[in-house]
Design an enzyme around this catalytic site. Structure first.
Site, PDB file in Angstrom:
ATOM      1  N   TRP A 131      47.786  44.080  43.872  1.00  0.00           N
ATOM      2  CA  TRP A 131      49.091  44.720  44.103  1.00  0.00           C
ATOM      3  C   TRP A 131      49.688  45.326  42.832  1.00  0.00           C
ATOM      4  O   TRP A 131      50.645  46.077  42.910  1.00  0.00           O
ATOM      5  CB  TRP A 131      50.086  43.699  44.676  1.00  0.00           C
ATOM      6  CG  TRP A 131      50.121  42.403  43.908  1.00  0.00           C
ATOM      7  CD1 TRP A 131      49.470  41.246  44.235  1.00  0.00           C
ATOM      8  CD2 TRP A 131      50.805  42.135  42.666  1.00  0.00           C
ATOM      9  NE1 TRP A 131      49.694  40.281  43.274  1.00  0.00           N
ATOM     10  CE2 TRP A 131      50.514  40.801  42.309  1.00  0.00           C
ATOM     11  CE3 TRP A 131      51.631  42.895  41.827  1.00  0.00           C
ATOM     12  CZ2 TRP A 131      51.022  40.212  41.148  1.00  0.00           C
ATOM     13  CZ3 TRP A 131      52.123  42.315  40.676  1.00  0.00           C
ATOM     14  CH2 TRP A 131      51.823  40.997  40.344  1.00  0.00           C
ATOM     15  N   ASN A 132      49.144  45.006  41.645  1.00  0.00           N
ATOM     16  CA  ASN A 132      49.873  45.424  40.433  1.00  0.00           C
ATOM     17  C   ASN A 132      49.725  46.914  40.109  1.00  0.00           C
ATOM     18  O   ASN A 132      50.601  47.508  39.488  1.00  0.00           O
ATOM     19  CB  ASN A 132      49.534  44.534  39.226  1.00  0.00           C
ATOM     20  CG  ASN A 132      48.087  44.553  38.860  1.00  0.00           C
ATOM     21  OD1 ASN A 132      47.253  45.111  39.574  1.00  0.00           O
ATOM     22  ND2 ASN A 132      47.752  43.947  37.739  1.00  0.00           N
ATOM     23  N   PRO A 162      43.346  46.833  50.656  1.00  0.00           N
ATOM     24  CA  PRO A 162      44.392  46.743  49.625  1.00  0.00           C
ATOM     25  C   PRO A 162      45.081  45.383  49.715  1.00  0.00           C
ATOM     26  O   PRO A 162      44.947  44.678  50.718  1.00  0.00           O
ATOM     27  CB  PRO A 162      45.364  47.866  50.020  1.00  0.00           C
ATOM     28  CG  PRO A 162      45.161  48.078  51.487  1.00  0.00           C
ATOM     29  CD  PRO A 162      43.741  47.669  51.805  1.00  0.00           C
ATOM     30  N   ALA A 163      45.825  45.040  48.673  1.00  0.00           N
ATOM     31  CA  ALA A 163      46.565  43.774  48.687  1.00  0.00           C
ATOM     32  C   ALA A 163      47.595  43.808  49.812  1.00  0.00           C
ATOM     33  O   ALA A 163      48.187  44.858  50.093  1.00  0.00           O
ATOM     34  CB  ALA A 163      47.254  43.566  47.351  1.00  0.00           C
ATOM     35  N   GLY A 175      41.114  41.346  40.839  1.00  0.00           N
ATOM     36  CA  GLY A 175      42.118  40.334  41.178  1.00  0.00           C
ATOM     37  C   GLY A 175      41.922  39.106  40.317  1.00  0.00           C
ATOM     38  O   GLY A 175      41.366  39.185  39.208  1.00  0.00           O
ATOM     39  N   GLU A 192      36.413  42.570  38.441  1.00  0.00           N
ATOM     40  CA  GLU A 192      37.388  42.785  37.357  1.00  0.00           C
ATOM     41  C   GLU A 192      38.463  41.725  37.553  1.00  0.00           C
ATOM     42  O   GLU A 192      39.285  41.827  38.462  1.00  0.00           O
ATOM     43  CB  GLU A 192      37.937  44.223  37.460  1.00  0.00           C
ATOM     44  CG  GLU A 192      38.395  44.768  36.134  1.00  0.00           C
ATOM     45  CD  GLU A 192      39.875  44.626  35.942  1.00  0.00           C
ATOM     46  OE1 GLU A 192      40.316  43.488  35.603  1.00  0.00           O
ATOM     47  OE2 GLU A 192      40.588  45.615  36.121  1.00  0.00           O
ATOM     48  N   LEU A 193      38.419  40.690  36.721  1.00  0.00           N
ATOM     49  CA  LEU A 193      39.217  39.483  36.982  1.00  0.00           C
ATOM     50  C   LEU A 193      40.329  39.316  35.934  1.00  0.00           C
ATOM     51  O   LEU A 193      40.624  40.229  35.178  1.00  0.00           O
ATOM     52  CB  LEU A 193      38.279  38.273  37.040  1.00  0.00           C
ATOM     53  CG  LEU A 193      37.095  38.451  38.007  1.00  0.00           C
ATOM     54  CD1 LEU A 193      36.149  37.263  37.960  1.00  0.00           C
ATOM     55  CD2 LEU A 193      37.572  38.696  39.422  1.00  0.00           C
ATOM     56  N   CYS A 221      46.504  43.060  33.976  1.00  0.00           N
ATOM     57  CA  CYS A 221      45.456  42.196  33.423  1.00  0.00           C
ATOM     58  C   CYS A 221      45.162  42.538  31.961  1.00  0.00           C
ATOM     59  O   CYS A 221      44.527  41.737  31.276  1.00  0.00           O
ATOM     60  CB  CYS A 221      44.204  42.266  34.275  1.00  0.00           C
ATOM     61  SG  CYS A 221      43.679  43.944  34.580  1.00  0.00           S
ATOM     62  N   GLU A 259      47.159  32.886  32.011  1.00  0.00           N
ATOM     63  CA  GLU A 259      47.789  34.212  32.052  1.00  0.00           C
ATOM     64  C   GLU A 259      49.199  34.062  32.639  1.00  0.00           C
ATOM     65  O   GLU A 259      49.366  33.572  33.759  1.00  0.00           O
ATOM     66  CB  GLU A 259      46.919  35.099  32.954  1.00  0.00           C
ATOM     67  CG  GLU A 259      47.177  36.571  32.840  1.00  0.00           C
ATOM     68  CD  GLU A 259      46.195  37.384  33.695  1.00  0.00           C
ATOM     69  OE1 GLU A 259      45.610  36.844  34.652  1.00  0.00           O
ATOM     70  OE2 GLU A 259      46.025  38.577  33.392  1.00  0.00           O
ATOM     71  N   GLU A 306      34.374  49.860  35.164  1.00  0.00           N
ATOM     72  CA  GLU A 306      35.044  50.947  35.880  1.00  0.00           C
ATOM     73  C   GLU A 306      35.368  52.040  34.881  1.00  0.00           C
ATOM     74  O   GLU A 306      35.778  51.755  33.760  1.00  0.00           O
ATOM     75  CB  GLU A 306      36.326  50.435  36.537  1.00  0.00           C
ATOM     76  CG  GLU A 306      36.012  49.438  37.640  1.00  0.00           C
ATOM     77  CD  GLU A 306      37.221  48.909  38.386  1.00  0.00           C
ATOM     78  OE1 GLU A 306      37.051  48.553  39.551  1.00  0.00           O
ATOM     79  OE2 GLU A 306      38.309  48.849  37.792  1.00  0.00           O
TER      80      GLU A 306
HETATM   81  P1  ADP Z   1      46.646  38.222  42.525  1.00  0.00           P
HETATM   82  O1  ADP Z   1      46.828  36.971  41.763  1.00  0.00           O
HETATM   83  O2  ADP Z   1      46.605  39.464  41.750  1.00  0.00           O
HETATM   84  O3  ADP Z   1      47.458  38.303  43.802  1.00  0.00           O
HETATM   85  P2  ADP Z   1      44.362  37.831  44.182  1.00  0.00           P
HETATM   86  O4  ADP Z   1      43.013  37.559  43.649  1.00  0.00           O
HETATM   87  O5  ADP Z   1      44.983  36.804  45.057  1.00  0.00           O
HETATM   88  O6  ADP Z   1      45.154  38.147  42.897  1.00  0.00           O
HETATM   89  O7  ADP Z   1      44.405  39.195  44.979  1.00  0.00           O
HETATM   90  C1  ADP Z   1      43.635  40.320  44.690  1.00  0.00           C
HETATM   91  C2  ADP Z   1      43.088  40.870  45.989  1.00  0.00           C
HETATM   92  O8  ADP Z   1      42.287  39.873  46.574  1.00  0.00           O
HETATM   93  C3  ADP Z   1      44.130  41.248  47.039  1.00  0.00           C
HETATM   94  O9  ADP Z   1      43.663  42.359  47.783  1.00  0.00           O
HETATM   95  C4  ADP Z   1      44.163  40.033  47.908  1.00  0.00           C
HETATM   96  O10 ADP Z   1      44.598  40.313  49.225  1.00  0.00           O
HETATM   97  C5  ADP Z   1      42.700  39.680  47.910  1.00  0.00           C
HETATM   98  N1  ADP Z   1      42.411  38.304  48.312  1.00  0.00           N
HETATM   99  C6  ADP Z   1      43.088  37.195  48.014  1.00  0.00           C
HETATM  100  N2  ADP Z   1      42.499  36.121  48.573  1.00  0.00           N
HETATM  101  C7  ADP Z   1      41.413  36.573  49.239  1.00  0.00           C
HETATM  102  C8  ADP Z   1      40.387  35.982  50.028  1.00  0.00           C
HETATM  103  N3  ADP Z   1      40.353  34.672  50.256  1.00  0.00           N
HETATM  104  N4  ADP Z   1      39.440  36.794  50.546  1.00  0.00           N
HETATM  105  C9  ADP Z   1      39.462  38.115  50.305  1.00  0.00           C
HETATM  106  N5  ADP Z   1      40.393  38.745  49.577  1.00  0.00           N
HETATM  107  C10 ADP Z   1      41.355  37.983  49.049  1.00  0.00           C
END
Ligand code: ADP
Length: 488
Positions: free
Chosen positions: A153-154, A178-179, A231, A253-254, A287, A390, A467
């Site tokens: 989402w950021n 997308p988020a 994420g 990309e974590l 990030c 973080e 990327e």
């Molecule tokens: P943040 O801490 O940035 O919210 P997330 O890793 O939770 O990080 O989210 C990044 C992306 O991963 C978003 O699109 C979110 O919807 C997705 N996401 C979160 N949990 C899951 C999951 N269990 N399976 C698939 N996608 C996920």
């Protein structure tokens, strides 16, 4: 539904059509600044993901000429720039960041499409110059196939653009998730693509809703060849585990925990200016945002003072009202920042500016309207949470160091390895320190983030895959070698 010419339908986008996948439930998209509901959208679930994957499978059966891909990429870049005001408004409403930053994000996203439009030559087959083992050898870059793109989402547009531009350029078909906090921007992009490109049905799909069932389908469906995820490290690990038995290609990309090292010989004003741009972008929720500032002990107070003067000028408020810092994405984000600051203070850190006490906290149970003030902490210690986790908020945490070796060791003391920044007037030292840092992106006398032209990605638990740059394009390709018997 938020009124916008770019949001004609409250649905996902599958096989070239607006689609709710027969969803039985919905979810709300909320303005993080006010708590207002912007949209109610269908939760498309595993069924929606399956439909999108099947559409993508059909789409990748037909290969597309490089010149057609180039035209698509160019047209998307143009459309993004033309619609940047409306796209920025949507980004700000669902994400909270200031409009000026949201506009910058749209321009940045457009650069990835423009860059790959110009970079398709990289996909030309390469013939080895010698006849080897009686054969002529040619290296081809074939499209990887159906690509699942899972984005945070950021940067609701830029993180998607980095992946989708490369996937489209490589000849893949994409299923985008997308988020759930920020799906409207992806739907606005779908509108532009739907209206302006003759993209064959299924090349670009957007599936929205509760992440786990959609993510599980994307990571386990046999037709998905590649999962590109941005994420948190925790979610990345879960998705990698789901994909492992299926031997899918992964790009991850974590999270990061970026150090910002300031040596005593550095230009302190330059370093403070760069830190401001880097640290407070998206309210500290990126990030590559600095999380730990290591300053040579003899200039630490002077540097903290310079940063404080600058932080004092920042206006916190709604992104649509000309603020420099918007709300944090939600209550959990706010609580984490507050917890980190409290933990630091309890362990002896000094609040030089801002801090919990300077802000009205969100009411009990309030999920949104969570604003945190720009904060500067000094006297940080390695045992404090901010040293290893973080924070994802507008907090400058100043640690002091004595020697160069101590600074390098402290900077590298993290499971993450995404971005790091070094400020020094000594060129030799600058090169030495960059050599020793275990981070995929290092700024030397700059805190600039990534660019479309260069590969960006992490080391260690910040992930793998790149990327941007040629590497970002090749992420979406399979290498195939054809050895043809010479004379055949
Ligand atoms: P943040 O801490 O940035 O919210 P997330 O890793 O939770 O990080 O989210 C990044 C992306 O991963 C978003 O699109 C979110 O919807 C997705 N996401 C979160 N949990 C899951 C999951 N269990 N399976 C698939 N996608 C996920």
């Amino acid at each position: 539904m938020l009124e916008s010419p770019l949001l004609p339908e409250a649905k996902g986008y599958v096989a070239g059509r607006w689609d709710d996948a027969g969803a039985m439930s919905t979810f709300d998209v909320i303005d993080p600044a006010t708590g207002d509901r912007l949209a109610t959208l269908p939760d498309m679930g595993a069924g929606g993901a399956t439909a999108a994957i099947e559409a993508a499978v059909v789409a990748v059966r037909d290969s597309v000429a490089v010149k057609t891909r180039r035209r698509w990429l160019t047209r998307i870049a143009e459309a993004l720039l033309r619609e940047q005001d409306e796209l920025a408004r949507i980004i700000t409403l669902e994400n909270g960041k200031p409009v000026a930053e949201a506009k910058g994000e749209v321009q940045y996203a457009a650069q990835f499409f423009a860059y790959y439009a110009g970079g398709l030559g990289r996909l030309q087959p390469q013939e080895l110059s010698d006849v080897i083992r009686g054969c002529r050898w040619t290296v081809h870059h074939r499209p990887a196939g159906v690509a699942a793109l899972i984005t945070p989402w950021n940067f609701p547009l830029a993180m998607l653009a980095k992946k989708f531009a490369a996937a489209l350029a490589a000849g893949c078909a994409s299923v985008i998730k997308p988020a759930e906090a920020t799906p409207l921007t992806a739907l606005a992009l779908a509108t532009l693509i739907d209206r302006e490109l003759e993209l064959p049905a299924g090349r670009f799909n957007v599936v929205i809703g509760e992440p786990a069932p959609i993510g599980e389908m994307l990571c386990t469906h046999p037709a998905v060849r590649l999962v590109s995820f941005t994420g948190s490290t925790d979610t990345g690990a879960k998705l990698a585990a789901l994909a492992a038995p299926h031997i899918k290609r992964l790009a991850m990309e974590l999270g990061g925990n970026a150090p910002f090292i300031v040596f005593a010989d550095a230009d302190l004003d330059l370093a403070a200016d760069e830190l401001m741009k880097n640290k407070f972008r998206a309210g500290g929720q990126t990030c590559v945002c600095t999380n730990r500032v290591y300053v040579a002990a003899e200039v630490a107070d002077a540097f903290a003072k310079k940063v404080t003067q600058r932080a004092d000028a920042l206006k916190v408020g709604r992104g649509t009202d000309g603020a420099d810092i918007g709300p944090l994405i939600n209550r959990a984000g706010y609580d984490k920042v507050a917890r980190h600051v409290r933990d630091a203070v309890e362990q002896g850190a000094r609040v030089v500016h801002g801090g919990d006490a300077s802000v009205q906290p969100p009411g009990p149970g309030a999920e949104h309207g969570c604003f945190y003030p720009p904060t500067v902490l000094a006297g940080m210690k390695p045992t404090m949470k901010i040293a290893s986790e973080e924070t994802f908020g507008p907090v400058v945490a100043v640690f002091e160091f004595g020697s160069e070796g101590e600074a390098i060791a402290a900077a590298n003391r993290t499971i993450h390895g995404l971005a790091a920044y070094v400020f020094t007037a000594d060129g030799e030292r600058g090169r030495r320190v960059c050599d020793s840092l275990t981070f995929g992106h290092v700024g030397l006398n700059t805190a600039t983030g990534p660019t479309a032209e260069a590969p960006f990605g992490g080391m260690k638990q910040s992930g793998f895959g790149r990327e941007g740059g040629a590497e970002g394009l090749l992420e979406f390709c399979e290498t195939q070698v054809v050895a043809a018997a010479a004379g055949a």
